[in-house]
Design a protein around this motif. Structure first.
Motif, mmCIF file in Angstrom:
data_model
loop_
_atom_site.group_PDB
_atom_site.id
_atom_site.type_symbol
_atom_site.label_atom_id
_atom_site.label_comp_id
_atom_site.label_asym_id
_atom_site.label_seq_id
_atom_site.Cartn_x
_atom_site.Cartn_y
_atom_site.Cartn_z
ATOM 1 N N VAL A 26 16.646 59.043 19.671
ATOM 2 C CA VAL A 26 16.708 58.903 18.206
ATOM 3 C C VAL A 26 15.995 60.093 17.540
ATOM 4 O O VAL A 26 16.518 60.708 16.609
ATOM 5 N N GLY A 27 14.833 60.443 18.086
ATOM 6 C CA GLY A 27 14.055 61.570 17.542
ATOM 7 C C GLY A 27 14.827 62.878 17.629
ATOM 8 O O GLY A 27 14.812 63.680 16.690
ATOM 9 N N VAL A 56 16.385 59.318 8.071
ATOM 10 C CA VAL A 56 15.269 58.362 8.112
ATOM 11 C C VAL A 56 15.733 56.894 8.198
ATOM 12 O O VAL A 56 15.203 56.134 9.012
ATOM 13 N N LEU A 114 14.553 54.270 11.064
ATOM 14 C CA LEU A 114 13.837 53.044 10.724
ATOM 15 C C LEU A 114 14.495 51.821 11.379
ATOM 16 O O LEU A 114 13.801 50.970 11.955
ATOM 17 N N MET A 121 -12.240 47.412 21.279
ATOM 18 C CA MET A 121 -11.704 48.682 20.799
ATOM 19 C C MET A 121 -11.169 48.506 19.387
ATOM 20 O O MET A 121 -10.635 47.449 19.060
ATOM 21 N N MET A 162 -8.472 50.441 16.724
ATOM 22 C CA MET A 162 -7.379 51.400 16.902
ATOM 23 C C MET A 162 -6.566 51.510 15.616
ATOM 24 O O MET A 162 -6.256 50.499 14.976
ATOM 25 N N GLY A 171 -2.179 59.279 6.376
ATOM 26 C CA GLY A 171 -0.983 60.077 6.124
ATOM 27 C C GLY A 171 0.142 59.800 7.091
ATOM 28 O O GLY A 171 1.258 60.274 6.910
ATOM 29 N N LEU A 201 2.540 57.074 9.215
ATOM 30 C CA LEU A 201 3.017 55.684 9.173
ATOM 31 C C LEU A 201 3.606 55.209 10.497
ATOM 32 O O LEU A 201 4.114 54.100 10.588
ATOM 33 N N LYS A 237 1.226 53.310 18.780
ATOM 34 C CA LYS A 237 -0.076 52.643 18.635
ATOM 35 C C LYS A 237 0.009 51.195 19.112
ATOM 36 O O LYS A 237 -0.858 50.722 19.840
ATOM 37 N N SER A 246 -4.426 57.366 16.635
ATOM 38 C CA SER A 246 -3.094 57.836 16.981
ATOM 39 C C SER A 246 -2.570 58.740 15.872
ATOM 40 O O SER A 246 -2.811 58.476 14.692
ATOM 41 N N LEU A 260 2.490 63.040 13.816
ATOM 42 C CA LEU A 260 3.078 64.166 13.089
ATOM 43 C C LEU A 260 2.202 65.399 13.261
ATOM 44 O O LEU A 260 0.966 65.278 13.256
ATOM 45 N N THR A 261 2.825 66.549 13.365
ATOM 46 C CA THR A 261 2.011 67.770 13.409
ATOM 47 C C THR A 261 1.217 67.887 12.100
ATOM 48 O O THR A 261 0.097 68.381 12.095
ATOM 49 N N ALA A 271 2.388 61.836 20.127
ATOM 50 C CA ALA A 271 3.296 62.858 20.659
ATOM 51 C C ALA A 271 2.839 64.323 20.493
ATOM 52 O O ALA A 271 2.946 65.094 21.442
ATOM 53 N N THR A 277 -4.933 60.598 26.289
ATOM 54 C CA THR A 277 -3.906 60.228 27.270
ATOM 55 C C THR A 277 -2.547 60.359 26.602
ATOM 56 O O THR A 277 -2.432 60.274 25.385
#
Ligand code: B1M
Length: 211
Positions: free
Chosen positions: A48-49, A59, A63, A91, A93, A98, A100, A105, A146, A149-150, A179, A195
């Protein structure tokens, strides 16, 4: 077409009603739950990506694929991990400010809970203050962040910097992933642990609390 291929296609095309059914059928056929998750769903999100990157989908399609995957994950979840009852740590998390994206996660949380941790999910688009507030809990041993996005890597950097200055910093370890994150970036921003997938995150979390 194999059941896994059928499932992957249903996730890719966002068939939220069919996906849970196909996951159940795959489980009934005795297919390993991890294979169902990895090959039937996570790999499908990778496709999908790629399609999104190549402007083949947009988008809304991304979704619906994400929604379909979530329904499938709900079905496979009870079959992953042996259902530990003893708690080995706590933990918190969240996905950084910024950002979503929450599928990764949520998978990390699922695997870490299966490894015996109590996990508090802070959600997505989590401001630094919320991480700090939650990390002030004296029972927390790991803070997980997590970023998908860059463009939210700087937000991860700022979150880790703030956590590194927390008065109770020696009480918890900081784990990061997502990622675009690499071991090199994690080291650069001062995280304790990186990780690249959910199963490795659970193993790493156990090592972090067991010393
Ligand atoms: Co978005 N998106 N998205 N998206 N999205 C990506 C990330 C993208 C790579 C797609 C692409 O272009 N190929 C691209 C980012 C490009 C970049 O950063 N350079 C992108 C973009 C551009 C965007 C928007 C900007 C699009 C737009 O609006 N124009 C927008 C941003 C919104 C925002 O966050 N502010 C956006 C929106 C969305 C949706 C809302 C539509 C949806 C998210 C729905 C949701 O999460 N509830 C979405 C989706 C679904 C994706 C892709 C297709 C799939 C992400 C995913 O769930 N992967 C994604 C493409 C891709 O990843 N190939 C893409 C599956 C998941 C299991 O993997 O999250 O990597 P992942 O998690 C893994 C590991 O990374 C690791 O373990 C997980 C499980 O193994 N991990 C950790 C994750 N966190 C960890 C933490 C740890 C340890 C390990 O320790 C704490």
């Amino acid at each position: 077409m194999s059941k896994i291929e059928e499932l992957a296609q249903a996730v890719e095309t966002g068939k939220a009603k069919i996906v849970p059914q196909l996951v159940q059928e795959a489980l009934d056929e005795g297919i390993d739950p991890m294979e169902i998750l990895n090959k039937g769903m996570i790999d499908a999100m990778g496709v999908v990506g790629e399609k999104f990157k190549n402007n083949e989908i947009f988008v809304p399609e991304m979704l619906v694929a994400a929604r379909a995957m979530k329904k499938g994950v709900d079905v496979v979840k009870p079959h992953l991990g042996a259902g530990n009852s003893a708690t080995i740590g706590k933990m918190i998390m969240g996905t950084v400010a910024g950002d979503l994206h929450d599928i990764g996660k949520n998978l990390v949380i699922m695997m870490i809970e299966s490894a015996g941790f109590e996990v508090v999910d802070l959600g997505v688009d989590v401001p630094i203050e919320k991480f700090l507030e939650a990390a002030a809990d004296p029972d927390v041993n790991i803070v997980g962040c997590s970023a998908l996005l860059t463009t939210t890597m700087p937000s991860l950097r700022d979150t880790v910097a703030a956590l590194n200055k927390a008065p109770n910093r020696s009480q918890f370890k900081i784990m990061v992933g997502g990622a675009p994150i690499t071991q090199e970036f994690a080291d650069e921003i001062g995280a304790d642990c990186y990780t690249d997938d959910a199963a490795a995150a659970a193993e790493a979390a156990k090592k972090l609390v067991q010393g």
